[in-house]
Design a protein around this motif. Structure first.
Motif, mmCIF file in Angstrom:
data_model
loop_
_atom_site.group_PDB
_atom_site.id
_atom_site.type_symbol
_atom_site.label_atom_id
_atom_site.label_comp_id
_atom_site.label_asym_id
_atom_site.label_seq_id
_atom_site.Cartn_x
_atom_site.Cartn_y
_atom_site.Cartn_z
ATOM 1 N N ALA A 133 -10.268 26.313 60.225
ATOM 2 C CA ALA A 133 -10.305 26.711 58.816
ATOM 3 C C ALA A 133 -8.911 26.834 58.214
ATOM 4 O O ALA A 133 -8.696 26.435 57.062
ATOM 5 N N TYR A 134 -7.970 27.377 58.983
ATOM 6 C CA TYR A 134 -6.609 27.529 58.457
ATOM 7 C C TYR A 134 -5.973 26.173 58.204
ATOM 8 O O TYR A 134 -5.426 25.928 57.133
ATOM 9 N N ALA A 135 -6.045 25.269 59.179
ATOM 10 C CA ALA A 135 -5.463 23.934 59.014
ATOM 11 C C ALA A 135 -6.149 23.180 57.876
ATOM 12 O O ALA A 135 -5.493 22.450 57.127
ATOM 13 N N ALA A 136 -7.450 23.373 57.725
ATOM 14 C CA ALA A 136 -8.178 22.729 56.629
ATOM 15 C C ALA A 136 -7.692 23.247 55.281
ATOM 16 O O ALA A 136 -7.527 22.479 54.333
ATOM 17 N N SER A 137 -7.449 24.546 55.199
ATOM 18 C CA SER A 137 -6.949 25.136 53.962
ATOM 19 C C SER A 137 -5.564 24.593 53.605
ATOM 20 O O SER A 137 -5.291 24.245 52.452
ATOM 21 N N VAL A 138 -4.705 24.514 54.606
ATOM 22 C CA VAL A 138 -3.354 23.983 54.389
ATOM 23 C C VAL A 138 -3.430 22.514 53.980
ATOM 24 O O VAL A 138 -2.760 22.080 53.033
ATOM 25 N N ALA A 139 -4.262 21.744 54.669
ATOM 26 C CA ALA A 139 -4.398 20.312 54.359
ATOM 27 C C ALA A 139 -4.975 20.113 52.960
ATOM 28 O O ALA A 139 -4.544 19.218 52.226
ATOM 29 N N GLN A 140 -5.949 20.940 52.578
ATOM 30 C CA GLN A 140 -6.533 20.834 51.240
ATOM 31 C C GLN A 140 -5.497 21.141 50.174
ATOM 32 O O GLN A 140 -5.427 20.469 49.144
ATOM 33 N N SER A 141 -4.676 22.132 50.426
ATOM 34 C CA SER A 141 -3.614 22.472 49.486
ATOM 35 C C SER A 141 -2.620 21.325 49.333
ATOM 36 O O SER A 141 -2.208 20.992 48.220
ATOM 37 N N ASP A 142 -2.255 20.714 50.456
ATOM 38 C CA ASP A 142 -1.348 19.568 50.416
ATOM 39 C C ASP A 142 -1.976 18.422 49.634
ATOM 40 O O ASP A 142 -1.328 17.791 48.793
ATOM 41 N N LEU A 143 -3.248 18.164 49.890
ATOM 42 C CA LEU A 143 -3.949 17.094 49.171
ATOM 43 C C LEU A 143 -4.010 17.406 47.678
ATOM 44 O O LEU A 143 -3.748 16.525 46.849
ATOM 45 N N ASP A 144 -4.332 18.626 47.321
ATOM 46 C CA ASP A 144 -4.379 19.015 45.912
ATOM 47 C C ASP A 144 -3.032 18.780 45.231
ATOM 48 O O ASP A 144 -2.974 18.266 44.108
ATOM 49 N N ASP A 145 -1.961 19.146 45.921
ATOM 50 C CA ASP A 145 -0.616 18.979 45.352
ATOM 51 C C ASP A 145 -0.275 17.515 45.115
ATOM 52 O O ASP A 145 0.228 17.148 44.053
ATOM 53 N N VAL A 146 -0.538 16.673 46.092
ATOM 54 C CA VAL A 146 -0.159 15.270 45.958
ATOM 55 C C VAL A 146 -1.062 14.547 44.954
ATOM 56 O O VAL A 146 -0.612 13.671 44.216
ATOM 57 N N VAL A 147 -2.329 14.944 44.879
ATOM 58 C CA VAL A 147 -3.228 14.360 43.870
ATOM 59 C C VAL A 147 -2.757 14.755 42.473
ATOM 60 O O VAL A 147 -2.715 13.928 41.562
ATOM 61 N N TRP A 148 -2.370 16.010 42.302
ATOM 62 C CA TRP A 148 -1.856 16.461 41.005
ATOM 63 C C TRP A 148 -0.619 15.645 40.624
ATOM 64 O O TRP A 148 -0.490 15.197 39.476
ATOM 65 N N LEU A 149 0.287 15.473 41.570
ATOM 66 C CA LEU A 149 1.511 14.731 41.300
ATOM 67 C C LEU A 149 1.206 13.283 40.929
ATOM 68 O O LEU A 149 1.786 12.732 39.979
ATOM 69 N N ALA A 150 0.297 12.668 41.647
ATOM 70 C CA ALA A 150 -0.082 11.284 41.344
ATOM 71 C C ALA A 150 -0.683 11.180 39.943
ATOM 72 O O ALA A 150 -0.304 10.295 39.157
ATOM 73 N N ARG A 151 -1.590 12.069 39.625
ATOM 74 C CA ARG A 151 -2.211 12.040 38.292
ATOM 75 C C ARG A 151 -1.181 12.292 37.198
ATOM 76 O O ARG A 151 -1.239 11.694 36.133
ATOM 77 N N ARG A 152 -0.253 13.187 37.464
ATOM 78 C CA ARG A 152 0.804 13.505 36.485
ATOM 79 C C ARG A 152 1.619 12.270 36.138
ATOM 80 O O ARG A 152 2.126 12.139 35.038
ATOM 81 N N HIS A 153 1.727 11.360 37.104
ATOM 82 C CA HIS A 153 2.517 10.142 36.900
ATOM 83 C C HIS A 153 1.630 8.910 36.651
ATOM 84 O O HIS A 153 2.127 7.786 36.680
ATOM 85 N N GLY A 154 0.356 9.140 36.397
ATOM 86 C CA GLY A 154 -0.541 8.061 36.028
ATOM 87 C C GLY A 154 -0.884 7.111 37.159
ATOM 88 O O GLY A 154 -1.223 5.948 36.924
ATOM 89 N N ILE A 155 -0.843 7.594 38.391
ATOM 90 C CA ILE A 155 -1.137 6.755 39.553
ATOM 91 C C ILE A 155 -2.596 6.981 39.940
ATOM 92 O O ILE A 155 -3.016 8.109 40.194
ATOM 93 N N ASP A 156 -3.355 5.888 39.964
ATOM 94 C CA ASP A 156 -4.786 5.957 40.268
ATOM 95 C C ASP A 156 -4.974 5.972 41.783
ATOM 96 O O ASP A 156 -4.839 4.946 42.443
ATOM 97 N N ILE A 157 -5.271 7.134 42.333
ATOM 98 C CA ILE A 157 -5.424 7.241 43.784
ATOM 99 C C ILE A 157 -6.756 6.675 44.252
ATOM 100 O O ILE A 157 -6.899 6.324 45.416
ATOM 101 N N GLU A 158 -7.730 6.549 43.376
ATOM 102 C CA GLU A 158 -9.036 5.998 43.766
ATOM 103 C C GLU A 158 -8.957 4.499 43.937
ATOM 104 O O GLU A 158 -9.759 3.921 44.655
#
Length: 65
Positions: free
Chosen positions: A36-61
């Motif tokens: 659960a702890y590693a999943a929480s950390v990984a989810q936070s990392d994913l949230d951060d990088v997805v936010w950054l990609a969207r902020r710069h108009g990069i389509d991660i899908e």
């Protein structure tokens, strides 16, 4: 003296997409391990990088991986 690195838009986008793939893999591994702890950390990392990609108009899908 400060050294300035110049990175093209394509290189920046590819680096962010690579970080998204790594974060998704890390999250999947943590969930599979029922850590659960590693999943929480990984989810936070994913949230951060997805936010950054969207902020710069990069389509991660559209990454396809």
């Amino acid at each position: 003296m400060i050294q300035v690195w110049r990175v093209g838009v394509g290189e920046f986008a590819e680096a962010l997409l690579a970080r998204v793939r790594e974060a998704r893999a890390g999250l999947a591994a943590a969930v599979d391990a029922e850590d659960a702890y590693a999943a929480s950390v990984a989810q936070s990392d994913l949230d951060d990088v997805v936010w950054l990609a969207r902020r710069h108009g990069i389509d991660i899908e559209a990454d396809g991986e």
